[in-house]
Enzyme design. Structure first.
Site, PDB file in Angstrom:
ATOM      1  N   GLU A 155       0.815  -1.227   0.000  1.00 56.24           N
ATOM      2  CA  GLU A 155       0.000   0.000   0.000  1.00 56.24           C
ATOM      3  C   GLU A 155       0.843   1.270   0.000  1.00 56.24           C
ATOM      4  O   GLU A 155       0.431   2.299  -0.538  1.00 56.24           O
ATOM      5  CB  GLU A 155      -0.961   0.009   1.192  1.00 56.24           C
ATOM      6  CG  GLU A 155      -2.127  -0.958   1.051  1.00 56.24           C
ATOM      7  CD  GLU A 155      -1.812  -2.337   1.619  1.00 56.24           C
ATOM      8  OE1 GLU A 155      -0.630  -2.597   1.938  1.00 56.24           O
ATOM      9  OE2 GLU A 155      -2.743  -3.151   1.745  1.00 56.24           O
ATOM     10  N   PHE A 195     -11.528  -7.647  13.341  1.00 57.45           N
ATOM     11  CA  PHE A 195     -10.422  -8.057  12.477  1.00 57.45           C
ATOM     12  C   PHE A 195     -10.106  -6.948  11.476  1.00 57.45           C
ATOM     13  O   PHE A 195     -11.001  -6.408  10.823  1.00 57.45           O
ATOM     14  CB  PHE A 195     -10.790  -9.353  11.735  1.00 57.45           C
ATOM     15  CG  PHE A 195      -9.726  -9.797  10.774  1.00 57.45           C
ATOM     16  CD1 PHE A 195      -8.464 -10.162  11.239  1.00 57.45           C
ATOM     17  CD2 PHE A 195      -9.963  -9.817   9.410  1.00 57.45           C
ATOM     18  CE1 PHE A 195      -7.468 -10.561  10.356  1.00 57.45           C
ATOM     19  CE2 PHE A 195      -8.980 -10.203   8.519  1.00 57.45           C
ATOM     20  CZ  PHE A 195      -7.719 -10.569   8.987  1.00 57.45           C
ATOM     21  N   GLN A 196      -8.852  -6.615  11.357  1.00 55.86           N
ATOM     22  CA  GLN A 196      -8.364  -5.544  10.478  1.00 55.86           C
ATOM     23  C   GLN A 196      -9.032  -4.203  10.758  1.00 55.86           C
ATOM     24  O   GLN A 196      -9.221  -3.383   9.866  1.00 55.86           O
ATOM     25  CB  GLN A 196      -8.492  -5.931   8.989  1.00 55.86           C
ATOM     26  CG  GLN A 196      -7.554  -7.090   8.629  1.00 55.86           C
ATOM     27  CD  GLN A 196      -7.352  -7.275   7.148  1.00 55.86           C
ATOM     28  OE1 GLN A 196      -8.230  -7.009   6.341  1.00 55.86           O
ATOM     29  NE2 GLN A 196      -6.158  -7.747   6.775  1.00 55.86           N
ATOM     30  N   LYS A 226     -17.632  -0.949   5.549  1.00 54.54           N
ATOM     31  CA  LYS A 226     -18.112  -1.889   4.545  1.00 54.54           C
ATOM     32  C   LYS A 226     -19.639  -1.841   4.388  1.00 54.54           C
ATOM     33  O   LYS A 226     -20.157  -1.949   3.277  1.00 54.54           O
ATOM     34  CB  LYS A 226     -17.658  -3.308   4.915  1.00 54.54           C
ATOM     35  CG  LYS A 226     -17.708  -4.268   3.748  1.00 54.54           C
ATOM     36  CD  LYS A 226     -17.065  -5.607   4.098  1.00 54.54           C
ATOM     37  CE  LYS A 226     -17.067  -6.537   2.893  1.00 54.54           C
ATOM     38  NZ  LYS A 226     -16.492  -7.858   3.231  1.00 54.54           N
ATOM     39  N   MET A 250      24.551   8.993   2.275  1.00 52.87           N
ATOM     40  CA  MET A 250      24.406  10.241   3.035  1.00 52.87           C
ATOM     41  C   MET A 250      24.640   9.993   4.521  1.00 52.87           C
ATOM     42  O   MET A 250      25.243  10.819   5.214  1.00 52.87           O
ATOM     43  CB  MET A 250      23.016  10.839   2.793  1.00 52.87           C
ATOM     44  CG  MET A 250      22.880  12.274   3.255  1.00 52.87           C
ATOM     45  SD  MET A 250      24.012  13.403   2.397  1.00 52.87           S
ATOM     46  CE  MET A 250      22.988  13.989   1.063  1.00 52.87           C
TER      47      MET A 250
END
Lengths: 187, 585
Positions: B52, B114-115, B164, B483
């Site tokens: 993502e 969940f999630q 949802k 760097m």
């Protein structure tokens, strides 16, 4: 230009025309912030203060216009003039914020805070508590044989003074609302 | 016109109405209804990323290279938390992106489902604004408003969290209102008195300079055009931040190059010595100012910015102008012409004589060294020479290679340079190059990378292959976190803690494992041919350019120092950074 307080018609523009620029003096300011009353708006304002390391001395919030879904947040904050200007500009760019007014610099204003103060004491101290409450125009809103709850409205200083006086008499709990403030005059 | 449809269908309909053609995303349980709608239409192409974070950076690349908002779609919980880095990146660089996240159904919010994650809570400080949609009837207007907020005023990322059950439920779809009907519409026109004051200062200035930033590019093509016109007409020198490269062409004779910590000597010296600084859409970042109390001590400072909070944040400004860059520049030009096109030409000519002396220092020269080893600067010079005539877009990762790319590549137009400036996100460049290539299918898109940054999002090789995106990954491989290594050398007694890349993959085999082309080059004599091979290959390429391992990036303003205290090369680095500077990043 509002957030920068630039006078209309001025041609030498500085956000701090009237005060020393980038001064180290810490000032206390009362800000009135009108916001859309939507979920999370208070978290946005508080998150701005914590995320950028600004101070909150007091904060009150409530819906003030049901039809327009507007809430008014009154914040007492402190910082150098630069920090205060930055706080106002940062508040002003939060999407649901309508207006930010600095009541400390925009002319005279009234500030009030309400406190509930519980004093537990007996005998002569009880009498003294009532006497002091009378002087401060505090109301008794609850009483037992050994305690009072006083309701007191005033400036934060006045409430501090009352609480300090009650401390040796038996101050046991204080609940304060934080400051509500309005500009004096018509508008 | 009101139409009944499900929330999921509304999402696709609103994207279509807003002119979206590409969405970068990754499916999951809480966004399945939206993915089902995406499956059943052909107007919007969905690019399946492999992580993502890459979806957000790809959306940023799309946005930065087109000027249109980028769109990403992620699921709840880990999908949303993986988006956080990209959102913060877009916030700091003012990139308009719209991120849609799925959420557990409203009746399960708060149950540690969940999630489930508190996505609006987590992303509140890293978005310009965000919404949790609780009713399907509210969804269409929130979708339209999200596009308005992301692209209006100072642009930035927004997120819409859609449970949802809201996606499944049905309500009326409503069209987007006119932009002018929104309350959120920050003023674009600058105060005329302030602009006149700035012109008056410009007319008499002996040593003016334009200091421009990403705000010019965000303001749109008109802003770059007006800037060019103003600079040519007034003859004042111009420098730019990392974010603003391309707004004024690098081939322009008023161009001083980038300023700042690794900016050009002439740009920084001119900033330090100028008498009038005109900051246009930049924000006095600490990479730019160096030591604040020694920053351009003798100049009158004007600042044009659409965000009032940028003005007087770091540096005291004498002439603040709140407004959109294009609008203000247009007024500046008009007022300057109306007042008789006056400039102190003699003094400005002297100013240029001084600037040309600084230019003669040739701060980008570097030691040639061993003729068998590729210097990273040389690699970029050759890349510039061999690609400059192409329809070329450059993205970068973060580190030395990024600064060298900014120094040695030339940008003639805006939207051609995509780099993570404010947040400094390693792993940005590769997914960004995918977003850029999606927007410009026939262009030459090159990600100038370091091997360590590149590995952070290397999974996107899969995306590039799946969608036939011929992105060129030009990796300057020094087997070091260059760097970090440079700072350890300068600041930490040459104790190189964890700053080398061990167990690196064979990049050629890695490319081949994905079905892409791998090229390795270690000899300067082979470099041109290898770069041409990369350009001419029709498909993704990983170019493993093995470069000098201990090259430092110069010039450099050491932390805690002023602009005129630049280090020009290795010889000048001993004890250059004092104790106070060492605590700065």
């Amino acid at each position: 230009m509002n957030a920068l307080q630039i006078k209309k018609g001025a041609n030498k523009h500085s956000a701090y025309n009237l005060r020393p620029t980038f001064s180290d003096t810490v000032e206390q300011h009362t800000l009135a912030v009108l916001v859309d009353n939507e979920a999370g708006v208070l978290a946005r304002v508080i998150g701005l203060f914590s995320g950028r390391g600004y101070n909150i001395d007091s904060l009150t919030v409530a819906e003030v216009d049901r039809a327009g879904h507007l809430s008014r947040i009154t914040i007492v904050t402190r910082g150098t003039p630069q920090v205060i200007e930055q706080i106002k500009a940062q508040l002003g760019r939060i999407v649901p914020v309508h207006t930010v007014n600095d009541l400390t610099v925009e002319g005279p204003s009234v500030e009030r805070e309400l406190a509930l103060i519980k004093v537990t004491s007996e005998g002569e101290k009880r009498v003294e508590a009532l006497r002091l409450a009378d002087i401060f125009r505090a109301k008794v809103v609850d009483s037992t044989l050994s305690s009072f709850v006083f309701e007191l409205t005033g400036t934060p200083d006045k409430i501090d003074a009352f609480a300090d006086l009650m401390r040796p008499i038996g101050l046991s709990e204080v609940a304060r609302t934080g400051v509500a403030a309005l500009r004096r005059g018509e508008d | 016109m009101a139409r009944q449809m499900t929330g999921a269908k509304m999402v696709v309909q609103a994207l279509r109405d807003q002119g979206v053609d590409t969405v970068f995303g990754y499916p999951g349980g809480a966004v399945l209804p939206i993915y089902d709608e995406i499956f059943q239409q052909n107007d919007i192409q969905h690019i399946l990323v492999r992580h993502e974070q890459a979806a957000i950076h790809a959306a940023e690349g799309y946005a930065r290279s087109t000027g249109k908002p980028g769109v990403a779609l992620v699921t709840s919980g880990p999908g949303a938390t993986n988006a956080v880095t990209g959102l913060t990146d877009a916030l700091l660089d003012s990139i308009p992106i719209i991120v849609l996240s799925g959420q557990v159904p409203t009746f399960m919010i708060g149950t540690d489902a969940f999630q489930e994650a508190d996505t609006v809570g987590i992303t509140r400080p890293c978005t310009k604004h965000n919404w949790l949609v609780k009713e399907t009837s509210e969804l269409p207007q929130i979708l339209h408003r999200a596009f308005h907020v992301a692209t209006t005023g100072r642009p930035g990322p927004v997120l819409i969290d859609i449970p949802k059950d809201v996606q499944f439920a049905t309500a009326n779809y409503t069209d987007a209102p006119k932009k002018s009907s929104y309350r959120y519409n920050p003023p674009v026109k600058g105060d005329q008195d302030s602009i006149t004051a700035l012109i008056a200062a410009l007319e008499t200035s002996k040593k003016p300079i334009f200091y421009t930033g990403g705000g010019v590019i965000n303001s749109g093509p008109a802003a770059s055009q007006l800037l060019r016109e103003l600079v040519e007409a007034t003859g004042a020198p111009i420098t730019s931040t990392l974010m603003g490269l391309g707004a004024y062409p690098a081939s322009g004779d008023k161009w001083l190059g980038m300023l700042g910590m690794h900016g050009l000597y002439e740009a920084n010296m001119a900033m330090h010595d100028c008498d009038l600084m005109i900051c246009v859409g930049a924000r006095f970042d600490d990479r730019i100012t160096g030591r604040i109390d020694a920053f351009s001590p003798h100049s009158l400072k004007a600042h044009i910015d659409i965000d009032p909070s940028s003005i007087n944040k770091i540096i005291h400004i004498d002439i603040p102008i709140v407004g959109d860059v294009a609008h203000v520049l247009e007024d500046m030009l008009r007022i300057w012409k109306a007042r008789g096109r006056k400039m102190n030409r003699d003094a400005v000519a002297k100013w240029w004589t001084q600037i040309n002396e600084w230019r003669a220092v040739d701060c980008l020269k570097y030691k040639a060294g061993d003729s068998k080893i590729i210097k990273p600067q040389y690699a970029l010079q050759r890349l510039e020479a061999l690609t400059k005539d192409h329809d070329r877009y450059i993205t970068t990762e973060v580190g030395q290679h990024q600064m060298w790319a900014a120094q040695y590549l030339n940008f003639e137009d805006p939207h051609r340079w995509m780099t993570s400036g404010g947040l400094g996100t390693m792993g940005y460049g590769f997914p960004a190059s995918i977003g850029v290539q999606m927007a410009h299918r026939d262009a030459l898109v090159i990600n100038v990378a370091g091997e360590a940054s590149w590995l952070m999002n290397m999974q996107e090789m899969g995306t590039a292959m799946q969608f036939g995106l011929p992105v060129k990954q030009f990796i300057l491989n020094n087997e070091r976190l260059g760097m970090v290594r440079q700072w350890q050398e300068l600041l930490h007694g040459e104790r190189y803690s964890q700053s080398w890349s061990q167990a690196l993959p064979d990049f050629v085999k890695l490319a081949e494992a994905f079905g892409a082309k791998g090229i390795i080059c270690s000899d300067p004599a082979d470099l041109d041919d290898a770069i041409m091979e990369m350009i001419n290959y029709d498909g993704p390429v990983i170019f493993d350019c093995l470069v000098e391992k201990h090259e430092n990036c110069f010039p450099m303003i050491p932390s805690g120092a002023a602009h005129n205290k630049m280090l020009l090369g290795d010889a000048s680095t001993k004890d250059a950074i004092k104790e106070g500077g060492a605590v700065l990043v």
